[in-house]
Design a protein around this motif. Sequence first.
Motif, PDB file in Angstrom:
ATOM      1  N   ARG A  51     179.763  78.497  63.191  1.00  0.00           N
ATOM      2  CA  ARG A  51     180.566  77.761  64.178  1.00  0.00           C
ATOM      3  C   ARG A  51     180.268  78.280  65.585  1.00  0.00           C
ATOM      4  O   ARG A  51     180.268  79.483  65.845  1.00  0.00           O
ATOM      5  N   GLY A  52     180.014  77.352  66.482  1.00  0.00           N
ATOM      6  CA  GLY A  52     179.744  77.710  67.870  1.00  0.00           C
ATOM      7  C   GLY A  52     178.326  78.151  68.148  1.00  0.00           C
ATOM      8  O   GLY A  52     178.011  78.541  69.272  1.00  0.00           O
ATOM      9  N   THR A  53     177.431  78.090  67.140  1.00  0.00           N
ATOM     10  CA  THR A  53     176.044  78.499  67.334  1.00  0.00           C
ATOM     11  C   THR A  53     175.134  77.269  67.374  1.00  0.00           C
ATOM     12  O   THR A  53     175.531  76.163  66.995  1.00  0.00           O
ATOM     13  N   ASP A  54     173.911  77.481  67.818  1.00  0.00           N
ATOM     14  CA  ASP A  54     172.910  76.419  67.842  1.00  0.00           C
ATOM     15  C   ASP A  54     172.288  76.337  66.456  1.00  0.00           C
ATOM     16  O   ASP A  54     171.296  77.008  66.157  1.00  0.00           O
ATOM     17  N   CYS A  55     172.858  75.512  65.597  1.00  0.00           N
ATOM     18  CA  CYS A  55     172.454  75.465  64.194  1.00  0.00           C
ATOM     19  C   CYS A  55     172.215  74.027  63.760  1.00  0.00           C
ATOM     20  O   CYS A  55     172.987  73.127  64.090  1.00  0.00           O
ATOM     21  N   VAL A  56     171.140  73.833  63.004  1.00  0.00           N
ATOM     22  CA  VAL A  56     170.848  72.540  62.389  1.00  0.00           C
ATOM     23  C   VAL A  56     171.293  72.602  60.939  1.00  0.00           C
ATOM     24  O   VAL A  56     171.004  73.576  60.241  1.00  0.00           O
ATOM     25  N   ARG A  57     171.988  71.559  60.486  1.00  0.00           N
ATOM     26  CA  ARG A  57     172.554  71.585  59.142  1.00  0.00           C
ATOM     27  C   ARG A  57     172.030  70.414  58.313  1.00  0.00           C
ATOM     28  O   ARG A  57     171.982  69.272  58.786  1.00  0.00           O
ATOM     29  N   VAL A  58     171.654  70.714  57.064  1.00  0.00           N
ATOM     30  CA  VAL A  58     171.285  69.686  56.099  1.00  0.00           C
ATOM     31  C   VAL A  58     172.015  69.996  54.796  1.00  0.00           C
ATOM     32  O   VAL A  58     172.434  71.127  54.553  1.00  0.00           O
ATOM     33  N   THR A  59     172.142  68.975  53.953  1.00  0.00           N
ATOM     34  CA  THR A  59     172.868  69.132  52.701  1.00  0.00           C
ATOM     35  C   THR A  59     172.110  68.458  51.574  1.00  0.00           C
ATOM     36  O   THR A  59     171.621  67.329  51.736  1.00  0.00           O
ATOM     37  N   GLY A  60     171.998  69.165  50.447  1.00  0.00           N
ATOM     38  CA  GLY A  60     171.397  68.561  49.270  1.00  0.00           C
ATOM     39  C   GLY A  60     172.200  67.358  48.800  1.00  0.00           C
ATOM     40  O   GLY A  60     173.430  67.359  48.857  1.00  0.00           O
ATOM     41  N   ILE A  61     171.494  66.344  48.328  1.00  0.00           N
ATOM     42  CA  ILE A  61     172.136  65.074  47.961  1.00  0.00           C
ATOM     43  C   ILE A  61     171.909  64.825  46.472  1.00  0.00           C
ATOM     44  O   ILE A  61     170.769  64.899  45.996  1.00  0.00           O
ATOM     45  N   PRO A  62     172.980  64.526  45.719  1.00  0.00           N
ATOM     46  CA  PRO A  62     172.798  64.259  44.288  1.00  0.00           C
ATOM     47  C   PRO A  62     171.904  63.045  44.049  1.00  0.00           C
ATOM     48  O   PRO A  62     171.893  62.094  44.837  1.00  0.00           O
ATOM     49  N   GLN A  63     171.139  63.095  42.968  1.00  0.00           N
ATOM     50  CA  GLN A  63     170.344  61.965  42.486  1.00  0.00           C
ATOM     51  C   GLN A  63     169.325  61.466  43.503  1.00  0.00           C
ATOM     52  O   GLN A  63     169.084  60.266  43.620  1.00  0.00           O
ATOM     53  N   THR A  64     168.718  62.403  44.245  1.00  0.00           N
ATOM     54  CA  THR A  64     167.657  62.014  45.188  1.00  0.00           C
ATOM     55  C   THR A  64     166.379  62.800  44.919  1.00  0.00           C
ATOM     56  O   THR A  64     165.553  62.981  45.816  1.00  0.00           O
ATOM     57  N   HIS A  65     166.199  63.265  43.680  1.00  0.00           N
ATOM     58  CA  HIS A  65     165.056  64.121  43.371  1.00  0.00           C
ATOM     59  C   HIS A  65     163.726  63.407  43.550  1.00  0.00           C
ATOM     60  O   HIS A  65     162.694  64.046  43.746  1.00  0.00           O
ATOM     61  N   ARG A  66     163.720  62.087  43.476  1.00  0.00           N
ATOM     62  CA  ARG A  66     162.460  61.347  43.602  1.00  0.00           C
ATOM     63  C   ARG A  66     162.189  60.878  45.020  1.00  0.00           C
ATOM     64  O   ARG A  66     161.175  60.216  45.267  1.00  0.00           O
TER      65      ARG A  66
END
Length: 606
Positions: A51-66
């Motif tokens: 929080r409060g930092t210069d951070c890029v965030r991504v999240t794993g998504i179910p059922q997107t392995h292909r």
Amino acid sequence: MAPEPLPVWPFTGRGDELHLIRRSLTGARRGLVVAGPAGRGKTRLVTEAVRGTDCVRVTGIPQTHRIPFAAFAPLLPEPVTLHRAVRLLSGTRTLLVDDAHLLDDSSAALVHQLAVRSDTRLLIAVTDGAPVPAAVSRLWTGELLSRLALEPLPREETAPLVAAGPDGRTLEPLTVDRLHRLAGGDLRLLRELLGALRERGRLTRVPGTAGWAWRGPVPLTPAVRERTAHLLARTGPGERETLDRLAFAEPLPVNRVSPESPDGLALDALERLEDDGLVHVDDQGILRLTQALHGSVLRAAAGRLRARRLARAPEEYGPALAAEAAALTTLVGQDDVRTVPAPVGDWLVAEGTPVPAGYAALRARFARLRGEVREAAAWAREGLRTTPSALSCRTELALAEAQSGGTTSVRHGPGAPHVGRPSHDPYDAVRLGTPERAAGRLTGVFAAHADALAHTDGPALDRAAGELEQRGFLLFAAEAYAQAATAHRDPGAARTARTRAVTLARRCQGARTPALAGLVLGELTARQRQIVTLAATGLSNRQIAERLTLSVRTVGNHLYSAYTRLGASDRTALPRLTELRPTEPRSAEPRMAGHRSAGPGEAQPV
């Protein structure tokens, strides 16, 4: 109409983990992997860390392995090669990857390459027990990043968490203990249980206190049913009947298990349930369900007729309660108050069934000796609910409230003297800093503590504190470490003793004693002490900011850090924590004629 979403709870607890994660994202460190079971609070923890930092965030998504680079789709052009993706993201200072076990293979490979080839610092959250892409698991098995295994939230941090809930109601300790046992470290389940109790009006005010209690069956919320679906769906021969009978009868000696026994538990069904980890037999041959939640759910799910058939009368629990009391009494007699399971008493109180005053007083004493002063008071009140005239429970309530820095107003019958702070035993003199008054009256570790204090021997006080801690006397250990901090001539040893004293004091449920006076504020920075002291007088963040010429946000950040270090949930606890002057000790003369509570290290009955 869709249900309203649950409000966001303030972040509390996990102070050590938060500090460790933030350190991993600075200096020469490359980052950290945070791992733990679902519901343990990984996402909230890593979110607070950046929080409060210069951070890029991504999240794993179910059922997107292909789908190549599915998690990074908002950050990358389409199409893109792995080499190109690494070049595009290599300038990112900090990358947070949540639910990394759900990454597609291309995204997992990208994360791995960023760990190997770039200066990007990585913070990865992954769920234990879930299949993990090989490129992600290689982050810690290949020693590219350190791995932090997130342990269940300790009981002492569960209390401020539930107290920080949306409506701010303070739960009494036995309710906190029950929620902690049922949730088993799953913070989502904890939150849903507490929300259901509030929405359904299951919380009731504890007379004479500011606390709220929960007694009665567990609410069968969607999360509860999901967590126990495998239990409720058992269809093997005799399995559900066996589980239900055990839920209403545990703990049960194995030698009582036979089709002809009054409990009617089928041995073959029990063996299958044991193989699947649903029941457990300990070394003494005592049979129990493996999780506290299971018994509560089975009892709540039973219909009225079924529950009426299976339930025992309160007097039928007498032998099991007596066995628990005997085990606790033996431990106290051996100067050992480490936590031991006492499920029958816990269950009866949770269900709202009165417990004998003698048992409640013993549980209160055991908790008090451990430094769990609020829990001790709660057990004493349970005994007084059953037997309002019980002297043992009134005495324990007075002792617990005295260690909390308060007083209790009780009488022992018509014409009896008023009781304020209860009388001292010889060890109280040691805790008050006058060990000469206890000379020759103590044994074992308590005598060693008295001797070390009399000689102002810092290392010996450390040793006595360590043994007290090992035996479960957490408050006494905190006091001994605090005394060692002032006795040490070596500044490093003094700091270590002080830090240990603060750590243990946080686990003692707000205990306030002369030896601990002013201890916690010493852990704050000068600016934090300044802001906390002003907040304790009732000033708002804006008023503090104006007085100190700071921004309101800076004041808030300092207070938040101070709460974490002090073990407080909000500013309501600050006036108590900032009282630096020790309480004047009362006279050592007994206030209750003919009665004195047994002190540690003395051969007196429980």
